[in-house]
Motif scaffolding. Structure first.
Motif, PDB file in Angstrom:
ATOM      1  N   GLU A  99       0.834  -1.069   0.087  1.00 34.26           N
ATOM      2  CA  GLU A  99      -0.119  -0.122  -0.075  1.00 34.26           C
ATOM      3  C   GLU A  99       0.747   1.200  -0.050  1.00 34.26           C
ATOM      4  O   GLU A  99       0.652   2.228  -0.740  1.00 34.26           O
ATOM      5  N   ARG A 128      -1.398  -3.173  -5.080  1.00 32.14           N
ATOM      6  CA  ARG A 128      -2.360  -3.819  -3.989  1.00 32.14           C
ATOM      7  C   ARG A 128      -2.741  -5.231  -4.141  1.00 32.14           C
ATOM      8  O   ARG A 128      -2.668  -6.049  -3.076  1.00 32.14           O
ATOM      9  N   GLU A 153      11.123  12.184  -8.118  1.00 28.40           N
ATOM     10  CA  GLU A 153      10.010  12.135  -7.132  1.00 28.40           C
ATOM     11  C   GLU A 153       9.627  10.768  -6.714  1.00 28.40           C
ATOM     12  O   GLU A 153       9.511  10.322  -5.520  1.00 28.40           O
ATOM     13  N   ARG A 154       9.862   9.763  -7.931  1.00 30.20           N
ATOM     14  CA  ARG A 154       9.284   8.586  -7.505  1.00 30.20           C
ATOM     15  C   ARG A 154      10.630   7.896  -6.719  1.00 30.20           C
ATOM     16  O   ARG A 154      10.561   6.974  -5.820  1.00 30.20           O
ATOM     17  N   VAL A 163       2.029   1.860  -3.314  1.00 29.74           N
ATOM     18  CA  VAL A 163       1.079   2.555  -4.274  1.00 29.74           C
ATOM     19  C   VAL A 163       0.981   4.049  -3.985  1.00 29.74           C
ATOM     20  O   VAL A 163       0.753   4.798  -4.948  1.00 29.74           O
ATOM     21  N   GLU A 164       1.185   4.362  -2.685  1.00 24.23           N
ATOM     22  CA  GLU A 164       1.206   5.924  -2.360  1.00 24.23           C
ATOM     23  C   GLU A 164       2.398   6.658  -3.043  1.00 24.23           C
ATOM     24  O   GLU A 164       2.545   7.899  -3.289  1.00 24.23           O
ATOM     25  N   HIS A 186       4.160   5.652  -5.827  1.00 23.65           N
ATOM     26  CA  HIS A 186       4.166   5.521  -7.057  1.00 23.65           C
ATOM     27  C   HIS A 186       2.614   5.759  -7.808  1.00 23.65           C
ATOM     28  O   HIS A 186       1.792   4.872  -7.726  1.00 23.65           O
ATOM     29  N   PRO A 187       2.316   6.576  -8.511  1.00 23.88           N
ATOM     30  CA  PRO A 187       1.008   6.736  -8.829  1.00 23.88           C
ATOM     31  C   PRO A 187       0.410   5.936  -9.931  1.00 23.88           C
ATOM     32  O   PRO A 187      -0.850   5.697 -10.157  1.00 23.88           O
ATOM     33  N   TYR A 188       1.318   5.346 -10.355  1.00 21.60           N
ATOM     34  CA  TYR A 188       1.080   4.121 -11.569  1.00 21.60           C
ATOM     35  C   TYR A 188       1.070   2.715 -11.124  1.00 21.60           C
ATOM     36  O   TYR A 188       1.349   1.773 -12.325  1.00 21.60           O
ATOM     37  N   ASN A 216      12.727   9.295 -12.673  1.00 21.40           N
ATOM     38  CA  ASN A 216      11.958  10.324 -12.036  1.00 21.40           C
ATOM     39  C   ASN A 216      12.114  10.312 -10.476  1.00 21.40           C
ATOM     40  O   ASN A 216      11.993   9.830  -9.645  1.00 21.40           O
ATOM     41  N   ARG A 237      -0.835   0.907  -9.059  1.00 18.04           N
ATOM     42  CA  ARG A 237      -1.975   0.585  -8.083  1.00 18.04           C
ATOM     43  C   ARG A 237      -2.213  -0.712  -7.949  1.00 18.04           C
ATOM     44  O   ARG A 237      -2.729  -1.229  -7.037  1.00 18.04           O
ATOM     45  N   CYS A 295       6.836  -1.184 -13.639  1.00 15.69           N
ATOM     46  CA  CYS A 295       6.529   0.319 -13.300  1.00 15.69           C
ATOM     47  C   CYS A 295       7.837   1.194 -12.900  1.00 15.69           C
ATOM     48  O   CYS A 295       8.503   0.988 -12.011  1.00 15.69           O
TER      49      CYS A 295
END
Length: 171
Positions: free
Chosen positions: A59, A72, A125-126, A62-63, A65-67, A123, A69, A118
């Motif tokens: 989880e 989960r 930020e990631r 997921v928070e 890395h926006p892509y 990047n 999901r 992914c």
């Protein structure tokens, strides 16, 4: 000459939906063995792999890395990481990690599993977010996330061959 077997290459597709069936530790080990069978510049093998199974940690990814999901519902997420210092601080570690990642994706098909690449690096930020979630040291670079599991979707094998992208002898 042995028969050419490339079905897994054409069958490799990005799988983003998984069943709740768990991938075994043995299957994860096989995926990692395949990863570490990849070529690397000067055989430096500048890789490390983090395997995340815990739901709370998935989880958190997921928070981060926006892509991603689909992490989960994946049974596990494998995070290939590069250690540039092992690559004499050259940028070849990126190619080495890409080869290892592709080996995981192809091995997953051979094991009847699904997976998806992914991207994390380059990047910033990631990279920062994933590094924080997984306590990755500053000298180690998270390369990508690979959610892995039993596929809950079917995609046809295919090639995306384009004759117009092939240049013979010269451009």
């Amino acid at each position: 000459m042995p028969e050419l077997k490339i079905d897994n290459i054409f069958a490799r597709r990005s799988i983003r939906s998984f069943t709740d069936q768990q991938v075994s530790d043995e299957q994860i080990k096989t995926l990692l063995e395949a990863a570490m069978a990849a070529p690397s510049a000067n055989n430096k093998q500048p890789w490390h792999f983090i395997v995340v199974r815990d739901q709370a940690d998935r989880e958190a990814l997921v928070e981060a890395h926006p892509y991603a999901r689909m992490s989960r519902e994946a049974s596990a997420v494998i995070i290939p990481c590069g250690e540039p210092a092992l690559s004499n601080n050259s940028s070849y570690w990126v190619q080495d990690l890409a080869a290892a990642t592709e080996n995981i994706l192809l091995a997953a098909v051979g094991l009847g599993l699904g997976a998806v690449w992914c991207g994390v690096y380059s990047n910033n930020e990631r990279v920062t977010a994933v590094r924080k979630v997984l306590s990755i040291p500053e000298d180690i670079m998270p390369f990508c996330l690979i959610p892995v599991g039993y596929p809950n979707e079917e995609k046809e094998a295919r090639t995306q061959y384009q004759e117009s992208r092939v240049h013979l002898k010269k451009w």
